[in-house]
Design a protein around this motif. Sequence first.
Motif, PDB file in Angstrom:
ATOM      1  N   MET A   5     -17.150 -27.879 -29.400  1.00 13.16           N
ATOM      2  CA  MET A   5     -17.382 -26.459 -29.588  1.00 13.16           C
ATOM      3  C   MET A   5     -16.735 -25.691 -28.438  1.00 13.16           C
ATOM      4  O   MET A   5     -16.830 -26.078 -27.281  1.00 13.16           O
ATOM      5  N   LYS A   6     -16.092 -24.582 -28.767  1.00 18.14           N
ATOM      6  CA  LYS A   6     -15.460 -23.749 -27.756  1.00 18.14           C
ATOM      7  C   LYS A   6     -16.262 -22.480 -27.548  1.00 18.14           C
ATOM      8  O   LYS A   6     -16.833 -21.924 -28.484  1.00 18.14           O
ATOM      9  N   LYS A   7     -16.298 -22.063 -26.298  1.00 23.45           N
ATOM     10  CA  LYS A   7     -16.904 -20.794 -25.914  1.00 23.45           C
ATOM     11  C   LYS A   7     -15.841 -19.982 -25.193  1.00 23.45           C
ATOM     12  O   LYS A   7     -14.847 -20.527 -24.709  1.00 23.45           O
ATOM     13  N   ARG A   8     -16.067 -18.693 -25.080  1.00 23.28           N
ATOM     14  CA  ARG A   8     -15.088 -17.807 -24.452  1.00 23.28           C
ATOM     15  C   ARG A   8     -15.669 -17.215 -23.170  1.00 23.28           C
ATOM     16  O   ARG A   8     -16.802 -16.741 -23.142  1.00 23.28           O
ATOM     17  N   LEU A   9     -14.883 -17.264 -22.098  1.00 24.08           N
ATOM     18  CA  LEU A   9     -15.235 -16.681 -20.810  1.00 24.08           C
ATOM     19  C   LEU A   9     -14.285 -15.530 -20.523  1.00 24.08           C
ATOM     20  O   LEU A   9     -13.062 -15.700 -20.569  1.00 24.08           O
ATOM     21  N   TYR A  10     -14.859 -14.371 -20.211  1.00 25.96           N
ATOM     22  CA  TYR A  10     -14.097 -13.204 -19.769  1.00 25.96           C
ATOM     23  C   TYR A  10     -14.407 -13.034 -18.282  1.00 25.96           C
ATOM     24  O   TYR A  10     -15.502 -12.608 -17.921  1.00 25.96           O
ATOM     25  N   LEU A  11     -13.463 -13.414 -17.430  1.00 25.93           N
ATOM     26  CA  LEU A  11     -13.648 -13.365 -15.986  1.00 25.93           C
ATOM     27  C   LEU A  11     -12.947 -12.114 -15.463  1.00 25.93           C
ATOM     28  O   LEU A  11     -11.723 -12.006 -15.487  1.00 25.93           O
ATOM     29  N   MET A  12     -13.737 -11.167 -14.993  1.00 20.91           N
ATOM     30  CA  MET A  12     -13.249  -9.830 -14.647  1.00 20.91           C
ATOM     31  C   MET A  12     -13.384  -9.576 -13.146  1.00 20.91           C
ATOM     32  O   MET A  12     -14.386  -9.929 -12.534  1.00 20.91           O
ATOM     33  N   ARG A  13     -12.384  -8.932 -12.584  1.00 20.18           N
ATOM     34  CA  ARG A  13     -12.463  -8.497 -11.186  1.00 20.18           C
ATOM     35  C   ARG A  13     -13.196  -7.152 -11.133  1.00 20.18           C
ATOM     36  O   ARG A  13     -13.074  -6.329 -12.045  1.00 20.18           O
ATOM     37  N   HIS A  14     -13.935  -6.924 -10.080  1.00 17.11           N
ATOM     38  CA  HIS A  14     -14.659  -5.664  -9.881  1.00 17.11           C
ATOM     39  C   HIS A  14     -13.698  -4.472  -9.790  1.00 17.11           C
ATOM     40  O   HIS A  14     -12.497  -4.630  -9.583  1.00 17.11           O
ATOM     41  N   GLY A  15     -14.244  -3.275  -9.891  1.00 12.32           N
ATOM     42  CA  GLY A  15     -13.461  -2.050  -9.771  1.00 12.32           C
ATOM     43  C   GLY A  15     -13.051  -1.755  -8.329  1.00 12.32           C
ATOM     44  O   GLY A  15     -13.578  -2.336  -7.377  1.00 12.32           O
ATOM     45  N   ARG A  16     -12.128  -0.831  -8.204  1.00  9.72           N
ATOM     46  CA  ARG A  16     -11.600  -0.428  -6.894  1.00  9.72           C
ATOM     47  C   ARG A  16     -12.732   0.083  -5.997  1.00  9.72           C
ATOM     48  O   ARG A  16     -13.590   0.829  -6.434  1.00  9.72           O
ATOM     49  N   THR A  17     -12.663  -0.316  -4.729  1.00  7.95           N
ATOM     50  CA  THR A  17     -13.685   0.058  -3.759  1.00  7.95           C
ATOM     51  C   THR A  17     -13.076   0.869  -2.618  1.00  7.95           C
ATOM     52  O   THR A  17     -11.850   0.973  -2.485  1.00  7.95           O
ATOM     53  N   MET A  18     -13.958   1.379  -1.782  1.00  5.77           N
ATOM     54  CA  MET A  18     -13.522   2.114  -0.599  1.00  5.77           C
ATOM     55  C   MET A  18     -12.637   1.229   0.282  1.00  5.77           C
ATOM     56  O   MET A  18     -11.596   1.664   0.773  1.00  5.77           O
ATOM     57  N   PHE A  19     -13.014  -0.053   0.486  1.00  4.43           N
ATOM     58  CA  PHE A  19     -12.200  -0.948   1.303  1.00  4.43           C
ATOM     59  C   PHE A  19     -10.854  -1.236   0.643  1.00  4.43           C
ATOM     60  O   PHE A  19      -9.859  -1.382   1.343  1.00  4.43           O
ATOM     61  N   ASN A  20     -10.800  -1.332  -0.698  1.00  8.77           N
ATOM     62  CA  ASN A  20      -9.507  -1.501  -1.367  1.00  8.77           C
ATOM     63  C   ASN A  20      -8.597  -0.325  -1.028  1.00  8.77           C
ATOM     64  O   ASN A  20      -7.408  -0.504  -0.737  1.00  8.77           O
ATOM     65  N   GLU A  21      -9.142   0.871  -1.059  1.00  9.49           N
ATOM     66  CA  GLU A  21      -8.338   2.068  -0.767  1.00  9.49           C
ATOM     67  C   GLU A  21      -7.858   2.084   0.675  1.00  9.49           C
ATOM     68  O   GLU A  21      -6.794   2.610   0.963  1.00  9.49           O
ATOM     69  N   GLN A  22      -8.632   1.504   1.570  1.00  8.89           N
ATOM     70  CA  GLN A  22      -8.261   1.472   2.988  1.00  8.89           C
ATOM     71  C   GLN A  22      -7.458   0.222   3.343  1.00  8.89           C
ATOM     72  O   GLN A  22      -7.106   0.021   4.505  1.00  8.89           O
ATOM     73  N   ASP A  23      -7.181  -0.625   2.348  1.00 13.73           N
ATOM     74  CA  ASP A  23      -6.465  -1.883   2.527  1.00 13.73           C
ATOM     75  C   ASP A  23      -7.155  -2.779   3.556  1.00 13.73           C
ATOM     76  O   ASP A  23      -6.523  -3.354   4.437  1.00 13.73           O
ATOM     77  N   ARG A  24      -8.499  -2.867   3.419  1.00 11.71           N
ATOM     78  CA  ARG A  24      -9.306  -3.686   4.321  1.00 11.71           C
ATOM     79  C   ARG A  24      -9.813  -4.932   3.603  1.00 11.71           C
ATOM     80  O   ARG A  24     -10.034  -4.923   2.400  1.00 11.71           O
ATOM     81  N   VAL A  25     -10.032  -5.985   4.378  1.00 13.40           N
ATOM     82  CA  VAL A  25     -10.616  -7.234   3.880  1.00 13.40           C
ATOM     83  C   VAL A  25     -12.091  -6.969   3.580  1.00 13.40           C
ATOM     84  O   VAL A  25     -12.817  -6.465   4.434  1.00 13.40           O
ATOM     85  N   GLN A  26     -12.534  -7.323   2.364  1.00 11.62           N
ATOM     86  CA  GLN A  26     -13.949  -7.162   2.031  1.00 11.62           C
ATOM     87  C   GLN A  26     -14.703  -8.466   2.187  1.00 11.62           C
ATOM     88  O   GLN A  26     -15.724  -8.518   2.848  1.00 11.62           O
ATOM     89  N   GLY A  27     -14.234  -9.505   1.554  1.00  8.92           N
ATOM     90  CA  GLY A  27     -14.937 -10.772   1.626  1.00  8.92           C
ATOM     91  C   GLY A  27     -16.385 -10.617   1.205  1.00  8.92           C
ATOM     92  O   GLY A  27     -16.675 -10.016   0.178  1.00  8.92           O
ATOM     93  N   VAL A  28     -17.309 -11.123   2.021  1.00  5.93           N
ATOM     94  CA  VAL A  28     -18.721 -11.064   1.658  1.00  5.93           C
ATOM     95  C   VAL A  28     -19.387  -9.757   2.066  1.00  5.93           C
ATOM     96  O   VAL A  28     -20.509  -9.477   1.655  1.00  5.93           O
ATOM     97  N   CYS A  29     -18.709  -8.948   2.892  1.00  2.11           N
ATOM     98  CA  CYS A  29     -19.259  -7.619   3.152  1.00  2.11           C
ATOM     99  C   CYS A  29     -18.976  -6.766   1.917  1.00  2.11           C
ATOM    100  O   CYS A  29     -18.240  -7.172   1.028  1.00  2.11           O
ATOM    101  N   ASP A  30     -19.568  -5.619   1.840  1.00  3.22           N
ATOM    102  CA  ASP A  30     -19.453  -4.832   0.607  1.00  3.22           C
ATOM    103  C   ASP A  30     -19.031  -3.409   0.931  1.00  3.22           C
ATOM    104  O   ASP A  30     -19.295  -2.908   2.021  1.00  3.22           O
ATOM    105  N   SER A  31     -18.370  -2.788  -0.002  1.00  3.28           N
ATOM    106  CA  SER A  31     -18.115  -1.354   0.075  1.00  3.28           C
ATOM    107  C   SER A  31     -18.267  -0.812  -1.342  1.00  3.28           C
ATOM    108  O   SER A  31     -18.088  -1.545  -2.320  1.00  3.28           O
TER     109      SER A  31
END
Length: 187
Positions: free
Chosen positions: A1-27
């Motif tokens: 039996m096959k199942k379907r996975l939709y693996l999605m990246r989160h939306g743009r964040t403040m750190f993405n806009e500042q070109d900063r590493v997020q890792g386990v910290c959050d923005s």
Amino acid sequence: MKKRLYLMRHGRTMFNEQDRVQGVCDSPLTELGKQQAECTRDRFFADRNIHLDLAVCSTQERASDTLECVTDLPYERLKGIKEMSFGIYEGWLNKMIPCDWKTSLPVYGGDLFSGVAERMKGTLTGVMERDGFQSVLAVSHGCAIAAFLEAVGQSPRVFGNCSVAVFDWDAQSGSFELVEIWENPLA
């Protein structure tokens, strides 16, 4: 039996806009990040009439906020699909991390890329092994998804915010097969 996975990246964040590493910290998600999530909801899931049975996300707020823009399904937060730790480099500008970051981060208190790959694959395999559903949305992070791609035999790559990698999961073999990568047009 096959199942379907939709693996999605989160939306743009403040750190993405500042070109900063997020890792386990959050923005927080930016307004564009919320629009990207709504675009994925409307132009990917709704336009294709995709029915989701199960939703999971990383324990990081940017992932749960993104998921909540996409679906109103109840969801579970899973540590196993959180972003990799970049150790002391968290919050730094991306250009400041070492070129060999995939292997050197443990020296600086971070994760090994291959370890994140194993964690992602193990967690998502466990999700897919559950009974009672055919289609799952999992919201995670750029490097974690790249590591997962490598773990399932694909070339690792980080794709745009709110883009979706679609996989078929075969219960008999326990393997993931990449079907497509949908790039969010607002990414």
